[in-house]
Write a protein that holds these residues in place. Structure first.
Motif, PDB file in Angstrom:
ATOM      1  N   PRO A  69       0.834  -1.207   0.000  1.00 56.99           N
ATOM      2  CA  PRO A  69       0.000   0.000   0.000  1.00 56.99           C
ATOM      3  C   PRO A  69       0.864   1.251   0.000  1.00 56.99           C
ATOM      4  O   PRO A  69       1.993   1.259   0.501  1.00 56.99           O
ATOM      5  N   TRP A  70       0.329   2.328  -0.562  1.00 56.38           N
ATOM      6  CA  TRP A  70       1.094   3.544  -0.805  1.00 56.38           C
ATOM      7  C   TRP A  70       1.663   4.155   0.466  1.00 56.38           C
ATOM      8  O   TRP A  70       2.783   4.679   0.472  1.00 56.38           O
ATOM      9  N   TRP A  90       5.261  -2.581 -19.042  1.00 57.34           N
ATOM     10  CA  TRP A  90       6.089  -2.451 -17.842  1.00 57.34           C
ATOM     11  C   TRP A  90       5.390  -3.016 -16.607  1.00 57.34           C
ATOM     12  O   TRP A  90       6.019  -3.652 -15.757  1.00 57.34           O
ATOM     13  N   ILE A  91       4.078  -2.789 -16.517  1.00 58.46           N
ATOM     14  CA  ILE A  91       3.346  -3.190 -15.311  1.00 58.46           C
ATOM     15  C   ILE A  91       2.994  -4.680 -15.329  1.00 58.46           C
ATOM     16  O   ILE A  91       3.148  -5.376 -14.316  1.00 58.46           O
ATOM     17  N   ARG A  94      -3.886  -6.315  -6.393  1.00 59.92           N
ATOM     18  CA  ARG A  94      -2.504  -5.879  -6.618  1.00 59.92           C
ATOM     19  C   ARG A  94      -2.405  -4.367  -6.482  1.00 59.92           C
ATOM     20  O   ARG A  94      -3.241  -3.627  -6.994  1.00 59.92           O
ATOM     21  N   PHE A  95      -1.381  -3.903  -5.786  1.00 62.62           N
ATOM     22  CA  PHE A  95      -1.150  -2.466  -5.636  1.00 62.62           C
ATOM     23  C   PHE A  95      -0.261  -1.979  -6.781  1.00 62.62           C
ATOM     24  O   PHE A  95       0.873  -2.446  -6.934  1.00 62.62           O
ATOM     25  N   VAL A  96      -0.779  -1.049  -7.582  1.00 53.88           N
ATOM     26  CA  VAL A  96      -0.008  -0.408  -8.652  1.00 53.88           C
ATOM     27  C   VAL A  96      -0.201   1.091  -8.510  1.00 53.88           C
ATOM     28  O   VAL A  96      -1.340   1.571  -8.413  1.00 53.88           O
ATOM     29  N   HIS A  97       0.896   1.841  -8.511  1.00 52.63           N
ATOM     30  CA  HIS A  97       0.859   3.272  -8.208  1.00 52.63           C
ATOM     31  C   HIS A  97       1.300   4.098  -9.415  1.00 52.63           C
ATOM     32  O   HIS A  97       2.318   3.793 -10.046  1.00 52.63           O
ATOM     33  N   LEU A  98       0.551   5.156  -9.717  1.00 56.06           N
ATOM     34  CA  LEU A  98       0.856   6.068 -10.816  1.00 56.06           C
ATOM     35  C   LEU A  98       1.231   7.426 -10.237  1.00 56.06           C
ATOM     36  O   LEU A  98       0.408   8.095  -9.603  1.00 56.06           O
TER      37      LEU A  98
END
Length: 600
Positions: free
Chosen positions: A110-111, A247-248, A285-289
């Motif tokens: 998590p962020w 990439w992700i 899934r945690f993916v952050h932009l």
């Protein structure tokens, strides 16, 4: 298939079987295109609607190829996944299933747990060598690595922002599988890994796209790097969407840092990117932009982008620490403490007011956003490397003041980012470097030096000649951190400070961090020293954490004490260079309190 990942792209070379590959190119400016493979017969590509060309051949991974777009020119694939012979060489077909992942069940973090360490993979020795350093970083409390851009660029030395093949990891750092190994190893150490991507321009050397896809670029719109990319075109939008998802989904990056998105004219593409990433990534899934955005567009952060690099925080603190006021630092020089107070209380300093440097309005209101929407840094590749002489703050600032600012960065609820080597007080410069040749090398060298002609230190042309040549291999070599030395007491003190502060952050701040909001900032006056001056020199910032706790940070960057006009409540969890038993906070000092006795 457990242990393997691939993303099905709409363009480029795609394996359809062990020895079969589909090739697809958007070349609307061409009437015909022929696939040329090394050691194999040429294959005419069939023209499809809207300028697409396609063919499928008996050829597998490892085959080198080009597209012949005219009688006298064959070009690499713009969606190439490997350029082993640099930007003018042939592209190489790759097999995304050639790498078997060890940590294939990793779902991210998590962020609010993020502590970023930005690094240049080339200076770190390449993908495999950088992987060897991950255990040290994880042990220190770093939870996320952010790689400067990796798109294949000309030569072997470059920041990465001159890339021309967005899908191809820079070959001088290692193979695509070496990069996957780095990501896999980061996950094995419990660390996220982010990639800086450049979607606002291509570099000047090796970009052939305008010759066969003129419509990729807007005719009447310019950026600082040339013609703007035309994001109104569906084919253009999908090119970069494919890139982000490669990439992700295939390389398993935990997020992307989007470079200079203010240069992307079509804001709707950013919104589409966020939506497509959210819809495509696996559940849970945690993916952050992450954004870099000169516009300070708070709306993008409200609409789901994870966070933004907070240049305003850096700029205010840089002026406080160094006294510099030229260039964009002029926006902060009149009252840097007030600017810092705004950053800590509301996120952005610029929220629509006019810039004194450009005379144009910048930014939007951000006070409703939680603190973790902003990434707080004292140094990064831009703010260090874009200096003429590449100085780090360790050689520019008072050591005590710098350590107070460092503690503020690592203990505030904004997300901290360190620049590689910062964790142990690196003093080596970080320069701007490239490996261009011939005429372009001269243009870059002289252009770089002319950028600083308006700065007082470089009015004299002879002084500008002292600015390192970006193309000199020594400029690259001198930018490499010299390495931590156990016998260096100053480096040891910095590393101990980093360890102490990150331990506090992980134990006391992060568990309470998600959604934390400002509870106000109070400017503190100077202790009356007989001069009659009460100039604001210090502040107390407070945040309401997600469990109701109150975090208070008092910091003073002046050479004289400041009046602590109220005593923050709670337990003192950190203090440096100050006594908190009276009504003052000492020079170049910081103190941190947490009011939540049931948890402290």
């Amino acid at each position: 298939m457990s242990g393997f990942f691939r993303y099905q792209r709409r363009q480029g070379a795609t394996l359809t079987g062990p020895d079969h590959t589909r090739f697809r190119l958007w070349a609307p400016s061409c009437s015909s295109v022929t696939l040329e493979r090394e050691g194999l017969p040429a294959v005419p590509m069939s023209r499809e609607p809207d300028g697409w060309f396609q063919c499928e051949t008996q050829s597998g991974a490892g085959v080198r190829y080009r597209y012949r777009i005219s009688e006298d020119l064959a070009v690499p694939d713009p969606a190439s996944c490997s350029q082993p012979d640099d930007v003018h060489g042939p592209s190489e077909v790759t097999d995304p299933l050639s790498y078997r992942w060890v940590n294939d069940s990793w779902h991210g973090r998590p962020w609010e747990e993020t502590v970023i360490w930005e690094v240049h993979a080339g200076l770190a020795g390449g993908y495999r060598k950088l992987a060897d350093d991950l255990a040290r970083l994880a042990g220190l409390g770093i939870t996320a690595i952010e790689l400067m851009p990796l798109s294949e660029f000309p030569g072997s030395r470059n920041w990465g922002y001159d890339g021309v093949f967005p899908f191809a990891p820079e070959s001088s750092y290692g193979t695509p599988d070496d990069l996957k190994y780095l990501v896999d190893q980061a996950h094995g150490h419990g660390m996220m890994i982010f990639l800086d991507v450049v979607y606002n321009h291509f570099g000047p050397d090796g970009n052939y796209m305008g010759l066969y896809a003129e419509e990729f670029f807007a005719r009447d719109s310019l950026t600082p790097w040339g013609k703007a990319i035309d994001f109104t075109r569906r084919e253009v939008r999908e090119f970069f969407l494919d890139n982000a998802l490669t990439w992700i989904m295939e390389f398993r990056f935990d997020g992307l840092r989007l470079d200079a998105v203010q240069a992307i004219d079509d804001r709707s593409w950013l919104e589409e990117l966020r939506h497509v990433v959210s819809e495509t990534t696996e559940s849970g899934r945690f993916v952050h932009l992450i954004l870099e955005n000169e516009n300070n567009d708070a709306g993008l952060l409200r609409d789901g982008f994870t966070a933004q690099w907070n240049d305003d925080a850096h700029n205010a603190l840089h002026v406080i620490l160094t006294g510099e006021n030229e260039g964009y630092y002029g926006n902060f020089s009149s009252d840097p403490i007030m600017a810092l107070a705004a950053v800590l209380e509301e996120g952005f300093f610029f929220q629509g007011q006019l810039s004194s440097v450009t005379g144009k309005p910048r930014g939007s209101a951000s006070s409703d956003l939680p603190a973790d929407k902003f990434i707080f840094f004292l140094q990064n590749h831009d703010q260090t490397g874009n200096r003429a002489m590449g100085e780090r703050l360790t050689v520019l600032a008072d050591p005590d003041a710098l350590k107070a600012a460092y503690a503020l960065m690592l203990l505030s609820p904004q997300i901290p980012m360190l620049f590689f080597g910062e964790e142990w007080g690196c003093r080596n410069p970080f320069f701007f470097f490239t490996s261009h040749k011939n005429e372009l090398a001269a243009i870059v060298r002289e252009g770089r030096r002319s950028e600083f002609a308006s700065f007082s230190r470089f009015h004299d042309p002879e002084q500008r000649k002292l600015i390192p040549d970006p193309n000199d291999p020594d400029t690259f070599r001198r930018s490499r951190p010299e390495g931590f030395r156990k016998d260096d007491a100053d480096q040891g003190a910095w590393l101990s400070l980093t360890d102490e502060l990150l331990t506090l952050r992980h134990h006391l701040i992060i568990p309470r961090l998600k959604g934390a909001h400002s509870a106000g900032v109070t400017i503190l006056p100077r202790v009356n020293d007989g001069t009659g001056s009460d100039l604001a020199v210090a502040l107390v910032a407070q945040w309401r954490m997600n469990d109701g706790a109150m975090l208070s940070i008092a910091v003073n960057f002046d050479k004289t004490p400041a009046l602590l006009i109220f005593n923050p409540e709670g337990k003192l969890i950190y203090a440096r260079n100050t006594s908190t038993g009276n009504s003052t906070i000492e020079s170049n000092s910081i103190a941190v309190w947490l009011k939540d006795e049931s948890h402290v």
